[in-house]
Design a protein around this motif. Structure first.
Motif, PDB file in Angstrom:
ATOM      1  N   ALA A  13      -2.990   0.991 -14.087  1.00 54.80           N
ATOM      2  CA  ALA A  13      -3.552   2.342 -14.008  1.00 54.80           C
ATOM      3  C   ALA A  13      -2.471   3.369 -13.694  1.00 54.80           C
ATOM      4  O   ALA A  13      -2.540   4.509 -14.143  1.00 54.80           O
ATOM      5  CB  ALA A  13      -4.654   2.393 -12.953  1.00 54.80           C
ATOM      6  N   LEU A  14      -1.473   2.952 -12.921  1.00 57.17           N
ATOM      7  CA  LEU A  14      -0.361   3.851 -12.575  1.00 57.17           C
ATOM      8  C   LEU A  14       0.735   3.835 -13.635  1.00 57.17           C
ATOM      9  O   LEU A  14       1.690   4.612 -13.550  1.00 57.17           O
ATOM     10  CB  LEU A  14       0.238   3.442 -11.223  1.00 57.17           C
ATOM     11  CG  LEU A  14      -0.637   3.677  -9.995  1.00 57.17           C
ATOM     12  CD1 LEU A  14      -0.051   2.971  -8.772  1.00 57.17           C
ATOM     13  CD2 LEU A  14      -0.792   5.166  -9.733  1.00 57.17           C
ATOM     14  N   ASP A  15       0.606   2.937 -14.610  1.00 56.31           N
ATOM     15  CA  ASP A  15       1.625   2.756 -15.644  1.00 56.31           C
ATOM     16  C   ASP A  15       2.993   2.453 -15.022  1.00 56.31           C
ATOM     17  O   ASP A  15       4.010   3.005 -15.429  1.00 56.31           O
ATOM     18  CB  ASP A  15       1.696   3.974 -16.570  1.00 56.31           C
ATOM     19  CG  ASP A  15       2.405   3.650 -17.878  1.00 56.31           C
ATOM     20  OD1 ASP A  15       2.360   2.480 -18.304  1.00 56.31           O
ATOM     21  OD2 ASP A  15       3.027   4.566 -18.458  1.00 56.31           O
TER      22      ASP A  15
ATOM     23  N   GLY B 266       0.810  -1.217   0.000  1.00 58.72           N
ATOM     24  CA  GLY B 266       0.000   0.000   0.000  1.00 58.72           C
ATOM     25  C   GLY B 266       0.839   1.260   0.000  1.00 58.72           C
ATOM     26  O   GLY B 266       0.546   2.212  -0.735  1.00 58.72           O
ATOM     27  N   ASP B 267       1.898   1.270   0.798  1.00 62.09           N
ATOM     28  CA  ASP B 267       2.785   2.445   0.841  1.00 62.09           C
ATOM     29  C   ASP B 267       3.446   2.693  -0.512  1.00 62.09           C
ATOM     30  O   ASP B 267       3.532   3.837  -0.971  1.00 62.09           O
ATOM     31  CB  ASP B 267       3.866   2.270   1.910  1.00 62.09           C
ATOM     32  CG  ASP B 267       3.336   2.408   3.326  1.00 62.09           C
ATOM     33  OD1 ASP B 267       2.198   2.888   3.509  1.00 62.09           O
ATOM     34  OD2 ASP B 267       4.075   2.020   4.268  1.00 62.09           O
TER      35      ASP B 267
ATOM     36  N   ALA C 287       3.758   5.916  -5.421  1.00 60.30           N
ATOM     37  CA  ALA C 287       3.766   6.019  -6.893  1.00 60.30           C
ATOM     38  C   ALA C 287       2.665   6.965  -7.371  1.00 60.30           C
ATOM     39  O   ALA C 287       2.890   7.815  -8.239  1.00 60.30           O
ATOM     40  CB  ALA C 287       3.590   4.640  -7.510  1.00 60.30           C
ATOM     41  N   ARG C 288       1.481   6.825  -6.794  1.00 57.94           N
ATOM     42  CA  ARG C 288       0.357   7.694  -7.185  1.00 57.94           C
ATOM     43  C   ARG C 288       0.643   9.150  -6.863  1.00 57.94           C
ATOM     44  O   ARG C 288       0.433  10.048  -7.691  1.00 57.94           O
ATOM     45  CB  ARG C 288      -0.926   7.229  -6.471  1.00 57.94           C
ATOM     46  CG  ARG C 288      -2.132   8.099  -6.787  1.00 57.94           C
ATOM     47  CD  ARG C 288      -3.379   7.635  -6.066  1.00 57.94           C
ATOM     48  NE  ARG C 288      -3.265   7.630  -4.617  1.00 57.94           N
ATOM     49  CZ  ARG C 288      -3.325   8.715  -3.838  1.00 57.94           C
ATOM     50  NH1 ARG C 288      -3.476   9.915  -4.374  1.00 57.94           N
ATOM     51  NH2 ARG C 288      -3.229   8.611  -2.529  1.00 57.94           N
TER      52      ARG C 288
ATOM     53  N   VAL D  24      -7.041   7.216 -10.159  1.00 61.27           N
ATOM     54  CA  VAL D  24      -6.445   5.880 -10.244  1.00 61.27           C
ATOM     55  C   VAL D  24      -7.509   4.803 -10.078  1.00 61.27           C
ATOM     56  O   VAL D  24      -7.501   3.795 -10.787  1.00 61.27           O
ATOM     57  CB  VAL D  24      -5.297   5.717  -9.228  1.00 61.27           C
ATOM     58  CG1 VAL D  24      -4.754   4.291  -9.229  1.00 61.27           C
ATOM     59  CG2 VAL D  24      -4.171   6.713  -9.532  1.00 61.27           C
ATOM     60  N   SER D  25      -8.434   5.005  -9.157  1.00 65.73           N
ATOM     61  CA  SER D  25      -9.476   3.991  -8.956  1.00 65.73           C
ATOM     62  C   SER D  25     -10.327   3.836 -10.215  1.00 65.73           C
ATOM     63  O   SER D  25     -10.698   2.718 -10.593  1.00 65.73           O
ATOM     64  CB  SER D  25     -10.348   4.322  -7.746  1.00 65.73           C
ATOM     65  OG  SER D  25     -11.162   5.451  -7.976  1.00 65.73           O
ATOM     66  N   SER D  26     -10.597   4.930 -10.891  1.00 66.78           N
ATOM     67  CA  SER D  26     -11.374   4.867 -12.123  1.00 66.78           C
ATOM     68  C   SER D  26     -10.595   4.125 -13.212  1.00 66.78           C
ATOM     69  O   SER D  26     -11.144   3.255 -13.892  1.00 66.78           O
ATOM     70  CB  SER D  26     -11.710   6.288 -12.582  1.00 66.78           C
ATOM     71  OG  SER D  26     -12.389   6.257 -13.810  1.00 66.78           O
TER      72      SER D  26
END
Length: 110
Positions: free
Chosen positions: A58-60, A9-10, A15-16, A26-28
Protein backbone atom coordinates in the motif's frame (compact mmCIF):
# COMPACT_ATOMS: atom_id res chain seq x y z
CA UNK A 1 15.18 -3.22 25.45
CA UNK A 2 14.47 -2.83 21.75
CA UNK A 3 11.06 -4.00 20.65
CA UNK A 4 10.99 -5.06 17.03
CA UNK A 5 7.29 -4.22 16.69
CA UNK A 6 7.98 -0.65 17.82
CA UNK A 7 10.79 -0.20 15.30
CA UNK A 8 8.67 -1.67 12.49
CA UNK A 9 5.83 0.64 13.41
CA UNK A 10 8.10 3.69 13.47
CA UNK A 11 9.52 2.87 10.04
CA UNK A 12 6.04 2.33 8.56
CA UNK A 13 4.73 5.57 10.09
CA UNK A 14 7.75 7.51 8.82
CA UNK A 15 7.22 6.12 5.29
CA UNK A 16 3.52 7.03 5.36
CA UNK A 17 4.14 10.52 6.67
CA UNK A 18 6.92 11.18 4.14
CA UNK A 19 4.33 10.40 1.45
CA UNK A 20 1.85 12.81 3.05
CA UNK A 21 -0.74 10.05 3.35
CA UNK A 22 -3.28 9.47 6.08
CA UNK A 23 -3.83 6.32 8.10
CA UNK A 24 -7.21 6.02 6.40
CA UNK A 25 -5.68 6.06 2.90
CA UNK A 26 -3.07 3.44 3.71
CA UNK A 27 -5.41 1.22 5.71
CA UNK A 28 -7.86 1.20 2.81
CA UNK A 29 -5.16 0.38 0.26
CA UNK A 30 -3.70 -2.32 2.52
CA UNK A 31 -7.16 -3.72 3.32
CA UNK A 32 -6.58 -3.52 7.06
CA UNK A 33 -8.68 -1.68 9.60
CA UNK A 34 -7.61 1.84 10.42
CA UNK A 35 -7.46 0.98 14.14
CA UNK A 36 -5.24 -2.04 13.58
CA UNK A 37 -2.84 -0.11 11.32
CA UNK A 38 -2.67 2.59 13.97
CA UNK A 39 -1.77 -0.01 16.60
CA UNK A 40 0.91 -1.48 14.33
CA UNK A 41 2.42 1.97 13.76
CA UNK A 42 2.46 2.63 17.50
CA UNK A 43 4.15 -0.70 18.18
CA UNK A 44 1.19 -2.06 20.10
CA UNK A 45 0.49 -4.94 17.69
CA UNK A 46 2.82 -7.37 15.96
CA UNK A 47 2.41 -7.30 12.20
CA UNK A 48 2.35 -10.74 10.57
CA UNK A 49 4.48 -11.16 7.47
CA UNK A 50 1.30 -11.10 5.36
CA UNK A 51 0.09 -7.88 6.97
CA UNK A 52 3.52 -6.29 6.68
CA UNK A 53 3.59 -7.21 3.00
CA UNK A 54 0.16 -5.68 2.48
CA UNK A 55 1.11 -2.44 4.25
CA UNK A 56 4.38 -2.20 2.31
CA UNK A 57 2.44 -2.75 -0.92
CA UNK A 58 0.00 0.00 0.00
CA UNK A 59 2.95 2.32 0.69
CA UNK A 60 4.69 1.16 -2.50
CA UNK A 61 7.83 0.47 -0.46
CA UNK A 62 9.58 -2.90 -0.81
CA UNK A 63 9.47 -4.93 2.40
CA UNK A 64 13.24 -5.42 2.11
CA UNK A 65 13.72 -1.64 2.42
CA UNK A 66 11.49 -1.49 5.50
CA UNK A 67 13.32 -4.41 7.10
CA UNK A 68 16.71 -2.93 6.25
CA UNK A 69 15.79 0.33 7.96
CA UNK A 70 14.48 -1.59 10.98
CA UNK A 71 17.75 -3.54 11.10
CA UNK A 72 19.77 -0.32 10.99
CA UNK A 73 17.71 1.19 13.81
CA UNK A 74 18.06 -1.91 15.98
CA UNK A 75 21.80 -2.06 15.34
CA UNK A 76 22.15 1.60 16.24
CA UNK A 77 20.26 1.13 19.50
CA UNK A 78 22.43 -1.88 20.32
CA UNK A 79 25.60 -0.01 19.46
CA UNK A 80 26.37 -2.64 16.85
CA UNK A 81 28.37 -1.88 13.73
CA UNK A 82 26.60 -3.57 10.81
CA UNK A 83 29.12 -5.78 9.10
CA UNK A 84 28.44 -8.38 6.45
CA UNK A 85 28.03 -11.87 7.83
CA UNK A 86 31.22 -13.84 7.68
CA UNK A 87 30.50 -16.94 5.63
CA UNK A 88 33.33 -19.46 5.44
CA UNK A 89 34.50 -20.19 1.93
CA UNK A 90 35.51 -23.75 2.77
CA UNK A 91 33.53 -26.92 3.24
CA UNK A 92 33.75 -28.65 6.64
CA UNK A 93 35.97 -31.74 6.48
CA UNK A 94 33.26 -34.25 7.44
CA UNK A 95 30.91 -32.85 4.80
CA UNK A 96 33.62 -32.90 2.13
CA UNK A 97 34.52 -36.50 3.04
CA UNK A 98 30.86 -37.54 2.84
CA UNK A 99 30.44 -35.88 -0.53
CA UNK A 100 33.57 -37.56 -1.85
CA UNK A 101 32.20 -40.97 -0.85
CA UNK A 102 28.92 -40.28 -2.62
CA UNK A 103 26.71 -39.37 0.33
CA UNK A 104 26.14 -36.61 2.86
CA UNK A 105 27.51 -37.46 6.28
CA UNK A 106 25.09 -36.73 9.12
CA UNK A 107 22.36 -35.56 6.80
CA UNK A 108 20.60 -38.89 6.56
CA UNK A 109 21.41 -39.13 2.85
CA UNK A 110 23.18 -42.34 1.77
Amino acid sequence: MVLLRREIGDVLRDARQRQGRTLREVSSAARVSLGYLSEVERGQKEASSELLSSICGALDVPMSIVLREVTERVALSEGTDLQPLSVPDTVPVDLADGMASGGLVGAGVP
